[in-house]
Scaffold this active site. Structure first.
Site, PDB file in Angstrom:
ATOM      1  N   ARG A  38      12.133  46.482  38.549  1.00 26.58           N
ATOM      2  CA  ARG A  38      10.712  46.819  38.692  1.00 26.58           C
ATOM      3  C   ARG A  38       9.836  45.581  38.855  1.00 26.58           C
ATOM      4  NH1 ARG A  38      10.077  51.990  34.598  1.00 26.58           N
ATOM      5  NH2 ARG A  38      10.612  53.502  36.213  1.00 26.58           N
ATOM      6  N   LYS A 202      19.546  70.197  33.596  1.00 21.64           N
ATOM      7  CA  LYS A 202      18.928  71.519  33.481  1.00 21.64           C
ATOM      8  C   LYS A 202      18.029  71.843  34.660  1.00 21.64           C
ATOM      9  CE  LYS A 202      18.284  71.867  28.496  1.00 21.64           C
ATOM     10  NZ  LYS A 202      17.224  72.173  27.557  1.00 21.64           N
ATOM     11  N   GLY A 354      15.736  59.509  37.455  1.00 24.68           N
ATOM     12  CA  GLY A 354      16.101  58.477  36.492  1.00 24.68           C
ATOM     13  C   GLY A 354      17.584  58.197  36.578  1.00 24.68           C
ATOM     14  N   GLY A 377       9.375  60.928  37.403  1.00 23.78           N
ATOM     15  CA  GLY A 377       8.545  62.125  37.305  1.00 23.78           C
ATOM     16  C   GLY A 377       7.501  62.213  38.401  1.00 23.78           C
TER      17      GLY A 377
HETATM   18  P1  ADP Z   1      17.379  62.595  36.840  1.00 27.11           P
HETATM   19  O1  ADP Z   1      16.983  61.685  35.698  1.00 27.11           O
HETATM   20  O2  ADP Z   1      18.013  61.836  37.961  1.00 27.11           O
HETATM   21  O3  ADP Z   1      16.255  63.478  37.296  1.00 27.11           O
HETATM   22  P2  ADP Z   1      18.452  64.531  35.001  1.00 27.11           P
HETATM   23  O4  ADP Z   1      17.736  63.827  33.900  1.00 27.11           O
HETATM   24  O5  ADP Z   1      18.003  65.877  35.371  1.00 27.11           O
HETATM   25  O6  ADP Z   1      18.536  63.598  36.297  1.00 27.11           O
HETATM   26  O7  ADP Z   1      19.985  64.722  34.605  1.00 27.11           O
HETATM   27  C1  ADP Z   1      20.844  63.655  34.358  1.00 27.11           C
HETATM   28  C2  ADP Z   1      21.914  64.026  33.368  1.00 27.11           C
HETATM   29  O8  ADP Z   1      22.538  65.257  33.668  1.00 27.11           O
HETATM   30  C3  ADP Z   1      23.016  62.999  33.345  1.00 27.11           C
HETATM   31  O9  ADP Z   1      22.881  62.194  32.220  1.00 27.11           O
HETATM   32  C4  ADP Z   1      24.304  63.836  33.341  1.00 27.11           C
HETATM   33  O10 ADP Z   1      25.225  63.414  32.350  1.00 27.11           O
HETATM   34  C5  ADP Z   1      23.813  65.226  33.071  1.00 27.11           C
HETATM   35  N1  ADP Z   1      24.698  66.238  33.644  1.00 27.11           N
HETATM   36  C6  ADP Z   1      25.059  66.378  34.932  1.00 27.11           C
HETATM   37  N2  ADP Z   1      25.937  67.376  35.077  1.00 27.11           N
HETATM   38  C7  ADP Z   1      26.150  67.906  33.855  1.00 27.11           C
HETATM   39  C8  ADP Z   1      26.971  68.963  33.342  1.00 27.11           C
HETATM   40  N3  ADP Z   1      27.762  69.677  34.154  1.00 27.11           N
HETATM   41  N4  ADP Z   1      26.926  69.216  32.011  1.00 27.11           N
HETATM   42  C9  ADP Z   1      26.144  68.488  31.211  1.00 27.11           C
HETATM   43  N5  ADP Z   1      25.353  67.481  31.622  1.00 27.11           N
HETATM   44  C10 ADP Z   1      25.350  67.191  32.931  1.00 27.11           C
HETATM   45 MG    MG Z   2      16.710  62.010  33.616  1.00 25.89          MG
END
Ligand code: ADP
Ligand code: MG
Length: 396
Positions: A38, A202, A354, A377
């Site tokens: 960053r 989720k 993230g 976000g």
């Molecule tokens: P981002 O930060 O890129 O938006 P998220 O915060 O939504 O992504 O999700 C990231 C997390 O989701 C990762 O740490 C990963 O371990 C978890 N994840 C991905 N697939 C699964 C799964 N099948 N079961 C549980 N956790 C999962």
């Molecule tokens: Mg995340």
């Protein structure tokens, strides 16, 4: 299309003082910065401003000190890192407002840089407080915002402050302009097919961007924990997998169709009895369903092949959310394969989030991605069609 005022339009002359709002919210262990991305990313704008003789007052937040001075969230380690990167002295003000900061800002000569202590040491920052913004206003004659990742928040340095300047004295920095340029390739897509790859833990928290992408994209490839919920909504037995019960109705509504995008779900999954100490890892066809003690932690090889071939046909690709628990090597294959597929695609590729950004960096494919959004976000809110206060104020 959204267009903003850019720094080339500012009437800078040698010695002009620029208040430069950045996102130096970097990970710090003790006093060591573990990832300086960053800070590095702002060098382009800093150099462009310094080339025109600007004297720059840099302001940022770091962590959540909740309106109080807290050494743990001091920007001092950032000062040292920035000084090394630009190979020049970076002056320091121990408080972002007040007599000392004002005197130091006024004393700056062309090309010189002053870094202010954490904006969030003052409660007025997060409250978008007008009086606090007035105090910041005294530090510069021009205002530049490069903190895209903070621009979805109506905070004083993002929203109230730029409103105190004449319109022709404020601009978005090169980083902010680049974020908007590429995120608008998603919201105003012109090169189709447009494929969106969505995953992560989720659905909750991503409902608005998900619903926006269903209208914008031609195909949505779903993986990760998000896929578990969609599969459960279709009646697949998901065993002990993470399923986001509260989002079941939304998943059903999206699967019912009617929007533009075709929604693709995994046809096979990598499952195990436990994440931390798996005694048995196997690949299961979704048509068979999972037994009670099986949990899905990654997409399987058939799904990887199907998703990869979809990505070959795409001209625009947006990716948010890992395809599995990529933090564990046994469950990283799907995420790494998607990262490589984006790298190889003959398309404009944009990654936001993230963990998604971490995953792309870990894959070694980061250099082959068109744009990696550090907005987290803010990028998802922008894609969901929400207006960002920090961007709105800079619009032409
Ligand atoms: P981002 O930060 O890129 O938006 P998220 O915060 O939504 O992504 O999700 C990231 C997390 O989701 C990762 O740490 C990963 O371990 C978890 N994840 C991905 N697939 C699964 C799964 N099948 N079961 C549980 N956790 C999962
Ligand atoms: Mg995340």
């Amino acid at each position: 299309m959204i267009s903003i005022r850019t720094i080339d339009k500012l009437a800078l002359s040698p010695g002009s003082r620029v208040f430069y709002r950045v996102d130096y919210n970097v990970p710090i262990e003790g006093t060591r910065i573990t990832d300086a991305t960053r800070i590095e990313e702002t060098l382009q704008t800093l150099n462009a401003l310094r080339d025109r003789g600007a004297a720059i007052v840099i302001a940022s937040h770091l962590g959540r000190p909740k309106g109080q001075r807290n050494e743990k969230y001091s920007l001092k380690p950032v000062r040292d890192c920035l000084a090394k990167l630009i190979d020049a002295d970076v002056k320091w003000a121990d408080d972002c407002v007040g007599a000392d900061a004002e005197a130091k800002a006024r004393a700056l000569k062309a090309d010189e840089i002053l870094l202010l202590e954490n904006l969030r040491f003052h409660a007025g920052e997060e409250k978008n407080d007008g009086a606090f913004a007035q105090q910041l206003r005294r530090l510069g004659q021009f205002y530049v915002n490069d903190a895209f990742g903070a621009s979805h928040r109506a905070h004083a340095s993002i929203d109230a402050l730029p409103r105190l300047f004449p319109k022709d004295s404020i601009a978005g920095g090169l980083l902010l302009a680049r974020e908007l340029q590429f995120l608008q390739k998603v919201t105003n897509v012109s090169d189709r097919a447009f494929a969106a790859v969505l995953g992560g833990a989720k659905i909750a928290g991503k409902i608005e961007p998900l619903e926006a992408l269903v209208k914008l994209a031609d195909v949505i490839l779903i993986g990760g924990g998000m896929a578990n919920t969609f599969l459960a909504a279709k009646g697949v037995a998901m065993g002990g997998s993470l399923v986001d019960q509260e989002s079941m109705e939304i998943a059903k509504r999206i699967l019912a169709g009617g929007a533009r995008a075709r929604v693709e779900l995994p046809v096979d999954l990598v499952v195990a009895d436990s994440l931390d100490a798996p005694s048995k890892i196997e690949t299961v066809d979704v048509s068979r369903g999972l037994t009670a003690n099986q949990k899905a932690f990654d997409i399987g090889p058939k799904t990887i092949a199907a998703y990869t071939s979809e990505l070959k046909r795409a001209k625009t690709i947006f990716w948010n959310g890992p395809m599995g628990v990529f933090e564990k090597e046994q469950f990283a294959k799907g995420t790494m394969a998607i990262a490589r597929a984006l790298g190889k695609a003959d398309a404009t590729t944009i990654v936001g989030g993230g963990e998604s950004v971490e995953a792309v960096k870990a894959s070694g494919a980061a250099d082959t991605i068109t744009h990696i959004s550090t907005g987290g976000g803010a990028s998802l809110e922008f894609i969901a069609g929400e207006s960002l206060p920090g961007v709105e104020v800079l619009r032409t």
